[in-house]
Design a protein around this motif. Sequence first.
Motif, PDB file in Angstrom:
ATOM      1  N   VAL A   8      11.934   4.895  -7.392  1.00  0.00           N
ATOM      2  CA  VAL A   8      12.645   5.752  -8.664  1.00  0.00           C
ATOM      3  C   VAL A   8      11.511   6.736  -9.463  1.00  0.00           C
ATOM      4  N   VAL A   9      10.339   6.025  -9.416  1.00  0.00           N
ATOM      5  CA  VAL A   9       9.269   7.154 -10.221  1.00  0.00           C
ATOM      6  C   VAL A   9       9.016   8.309  -9.116  1.00  0.00           C
ATOM      7  N   GLY A  10       9.203   8.020  -7.975  1.00  0.00           N
ATOM      8  CA  GLY A  10       8.891   9.367  -6.975  1.00  0.00           C
ATOM      9  C   GLY A  10      10.166  10.098  -7.102  1.00  0.00           C
ATOM     10  N   ASP A  11      11.124   9.710  -7.282  1.00  0.00           N
ATOM     11  CA  ASP A  11      12.392  10.568  -7.130  1.00  0.00           C
ATOM     12  C   ASP A  11      12.365  11.471  -8.493  1.00  0.00           C
ATOM     13  N   LEU A  12      12.024  10.735  -9.446  1.00  0.00           N
ATOM     14  CA  LEU A  12      11.963  11.474 -10.701  1.00  0.00           C
ATOM     15  C   LEU A  12      11.049  12.500 -10.839  1.00  0.00           C
ATOM     16  N   ALA A  13       9.583  12.360 -10.142  1.00  0.00           N
ATOM     17  CA  ALA A  13       8.517  13.354 -10.230  1.00  0.00           C
ATOM     18  C   ALA A  13       9.103  14.303  -9.348  1.00  0.00           C
ATOM     19  N   PHE A  14       9.717  14.124  -8.268  1.00  0.00           N
ATOM     20  CA  PHE A  14       9.956  15.295  -7.243  1.00  0.00           C
ATOM     21  C   PHE A  14      11.328  15.622  -7.261  1.00  0.00           C
ATOM     22  N   LYS A  59       0.674  -1.295  -0.091  1.00  0.00           N
ATOM     23  CA  LYS A  59       0.138   0.099  -0.002  1.00  0.00           C
ATOM     24  C   LYS A  59       0.879   1.251   0.020  1.00  0.00           C
ATOM     25  N   ASP A  60       2.117   1.269   0.760  1.00  0.00           N
ATOM     26  CA  ASP A  60       2.728   2.421   0.734  1.00  0.00           C
ATOM     27  C   ASP A  60       3.231   2.760  -0.659  1.00  0.00           C
ATOM     28  N   ALA A  61       3.940   1.651  -1.244  1.00  0.00           N
ATOM     29  CA  ALA A  61       4.338   1.650  -2.597  1.00  0.00           C
ATOM     30  C   ALA A  61       3.257   2.420  -3.707  1.00  0.00           C
ATOM     31  N   VAL A  62       2.071   1.959  -3.423  1.00  0.00           N
ATOM     32  CA  VAL A  62       1.326   2.337  -4.479  1.00  0.00           C
ATOM     33  C   VAL A  62       0.833   3.622  -4.249  1.00  0.00           C
ATOM     34  N   GLY A  63       0.793   4.133  -2.964  1.00  0.00           N
ATOM     35  CA  GLY A  63       0.560   5.495  -2.448  1.00  0.00           C
ATOM     36  C   GLY A  63       1.563   6.309  -2.865  1.00  0.00           C
ATOM     37  N   GLN A  64       2.875   5.813  -2.986  1.00  0.00           N
ATOM     38  CA  GLN A  64       3.862   6.657  -3.611  1.00  0.00           C
ATOM     39  C   GLN A  64       3.755   6.779  -5.042  1.00  0.00           C
ATOM     40  N   LEU A  65       3.365   5.811  -5.592  1.00  0.00           N
ATOM     41  CA  LEU A  65       3.209   5.957  -7.146  1.00  0.00           C
ATOM     42  C   LEU A  65       2.067   6.688  -7.520  1.00  0.00           C
ATOM     43  N   ARG A  66       0.948   6.776  -6.785  1.00  0.00           N
ATOM     44  CA  ARG A  66      -0.156   7.786  -7.189  1.00  0.00           C
ATOM     45  C   ARG A  66       0.259   9.236  -6.750  1.00  0.00           C
ATOM     46  N   GLU A  67       1.094   9.557  -5.731  1.00  0.00           N
ATOM     47  CA  GLU A  67       1.368  10.742  -5.674  1.00  0.00           C
ATOM     48  C   GLU A  67       2.502  11.215  -6.672  1.00  0.00           C
ATOM     49  N   ALA A  68       3.268  10.436  -7.055  1.00  0.00           N
ATOM     50  CA  ALA A  68       4.165  10.763  -8.254  1.00  0.00           C
ATOM     51  C   ALA A  68       3.484  10.900  -9.212  1.00  0.00           C
ATOM     52  N   ILE A  69       2.436  10.180  -9.571  1.00  0.00           N
ATOM     53  CA  ILE A  69       1.495  10.324 -10.763  1.00  0.00           C
ATOM     54  C   ILE A  69       0.694  11.711 -11.027  1.00  0.00           C
ATOM     55  N   GLN A  70       0.382  11.888  -9.687  1.00  0.00           N
ATOM     56  CA  GLN A  70      -0.310  13.553  -9.477  1.00  0.00           C
ATOM     57  C   GLN A  70       0.662  14.576  -9.864  1.00  0.00           C
ATOM     58  N   LYS A  71       1.721  14.422  -9.249  1.00  0.00           N
ATOM     59  CA  LYS A  71       2.880  15.522  -9.281  1.00  0.00           C
ATOM     60  C   LYS A  71       3.310  15.532 -10.646  1.00  0.00           C
ATOM     61  N   LEU A  72       3.384  14.562 -11.430  1.00  0.00           N
ATOM     62  CA  LEU A  72       3.843  14.410 -13.230  1.00  0.00           C
ATOM     63  C   LEU A  72       2.730  15.303 -13.670  1.00  0.00           C
ATOM     64  N   GLY A  73       1.432  14.831 -13.586  1.00  0.00           N
ATOM     65  CA  GLY A  73       0.224  15.493 -14.326  1.00  0.00           C
ATOM     66  C   GLY A  73       0.431  17.064 -13.997  1.00  0.00           C
ATOM     67  N   ASN A  74       0.592  17.505 -12.669  1.00  0.00           N
ATOM     68  CA  ASN A  74       0.575  18.875 -12.496  1.00  0.00           C
ATOM     69  C   ASN A  74       1.754  19.709 -13.217  1.00  0.00           C
ATOM     70  N   ASP A  75       2.944  18.780 -13.385  1.00  0.00           N
ATOM     71  CA  ASP A  75       4.050  19.476 -13.950  1.00  0.00           C
ATOM     72  C   ASP A  75       4.061  19.682 -15.279  1.00  0.00           C
ATOM     73  N   GLU A  76       3.043  18.940 -16.052  1.00  0.00           N
ATOM     74  CA  GLU A  76       2.984  19.423 -17.373  1.00  0.00           C
ATOM     75  C   GLU A  76       3.290  20.724 -17.861  1.00  0.00           C
ATOM     76  N   GLY A  77       4.309  20.979 -18.777  1.00  0.00           N
ATOM     77  CA  GLY A  77       4.575  22.075 -19.251  1.00  0.00           C
ATOM     78  C   GLY A  77       5.354  23.161 -18.447  1.00  0.00           C
ATOM     79  N   SER A  78       5.810  22.436 -17.334  1.00  0.00           N
ATOM     80  CA  SER A  78       6.688  23.099 -16.444  1.00  0.00           C
ATOM     81  C   SER A  78       7.947  23.830 -16.921  1.00  0.00           C
ATOM     82  N   GLU A  79       8.435  25.001 -16.824  1.00  0.00           N
ATOM     83  CA  GLU A  79       9.800  25.322 -17.328  1.00  0.00           C
ATOM     84  C   GLU A  79      10.782  24.231 -16.778  1.00  0.00           C
ATOM     85  N   ALA A  80      10.725  23.891 -15.605  1.00  0.00           N
ATOM     86  CA  ALA A  80      11.901  23.244 -15.131  1.00  0.00           C
ATOM     87  C   ALA A  80      12.094  21.801 -15.798  1.00  0.00           C
TER      88      ALA A  80
END
Length: 324
Positions: free
Chosen positions: A82-88, A11-32
């Motif tokens: 790894v997905v979390g590290d990439l997203a954040f 559950k912790d791993a799946v929660g981490q994946l969901r948070e990363a997915i949300q962050k990646l979706g919010n960062d679309e078009g980010s200058e960073a």
Amino acid sequence: MVDDAVPEDLKDAVGQLREAIQKLGNDEGSEAFGNPTYDKYGRTRLMGAANRLIAALQVGLSGDVLLAERFDKGIIRAFARVVGDLAFGDIWSESKAFEVAYEIELAINQQTSKLIRPDSVYRENPSRYKELLRIDHEAESAATGIKQEQHLLSQVARVDEIVNDVEQAAGVVADSELAKAFSDHERAEAESANRFRIGAIAILMGIVAFSTYTAIEIPATLGSSLAHVGIAFSGLAAFAYLSRESAQHRKVARWSAMMAVQLKTLSAFSAGLSEGQRENLRSQFGQRVFSEMPTSGVDTPSNGADFSPTIQAVVDILKSARAN
């Protein structure tokens, strides 16, 4: 929020994946994320793989047994980390995003492909088998698509490098041609300066010779003296004009020679700079070359001051000749 249809220890791993997915979706078009096109593909593929992994983990096989039980849970946690590290993370790695997305899709495909064989017991449950088949085909297709996109994007990057190399080569050729033009202009101006200098020296020598001859051979009268002085100063005016023109052409020749040297060394000087810095340097240099005036025709005070000792010397020579 994590669904209940996931093993407790994941559950912790799946929660981490969901948070990363949300962050990646919010960062679309980010200058960073630097290059928006390349980053968009890498981010989209990573989000798709993470979502598919979560869906696969929740697929029920029989009774309370989930497909998640067939995965190595250590690998699932590693994927989530790894997905979390990439997203954040502060630095986005496009190549790593593609690589992680590919590994996730491959891991899903490896597990589901074992369950959809012709002799699979899950064929007896059409809805469950259909779900496994869908996830398997999606993961396989996504893995293939990731590799194709990576190849296409690498080709695009290679084409961009070739275009950049061609533009730089064209710039070097243009610099070389412009430097040659400045060198030719410098030689022409130097020749003009030498011709005016020779003319000025010839006039000066003629004045001295004429004044010396008339002072010795022709009796001094008021009329002849005035005529000699008028001729002398007319010659001196011509001498001053030719000398000034010679100095003007020599100044232009020096400026052209300096421009030619700078153009020949511009490419070597800017080789270690970034593309933006090179373009800025080239723009500033171009503005200087095409807007800077090498000489000014109004700096006559300095020119006049330069010629005054010479004129005074000629006058002294005339006085000395008259006295004798």
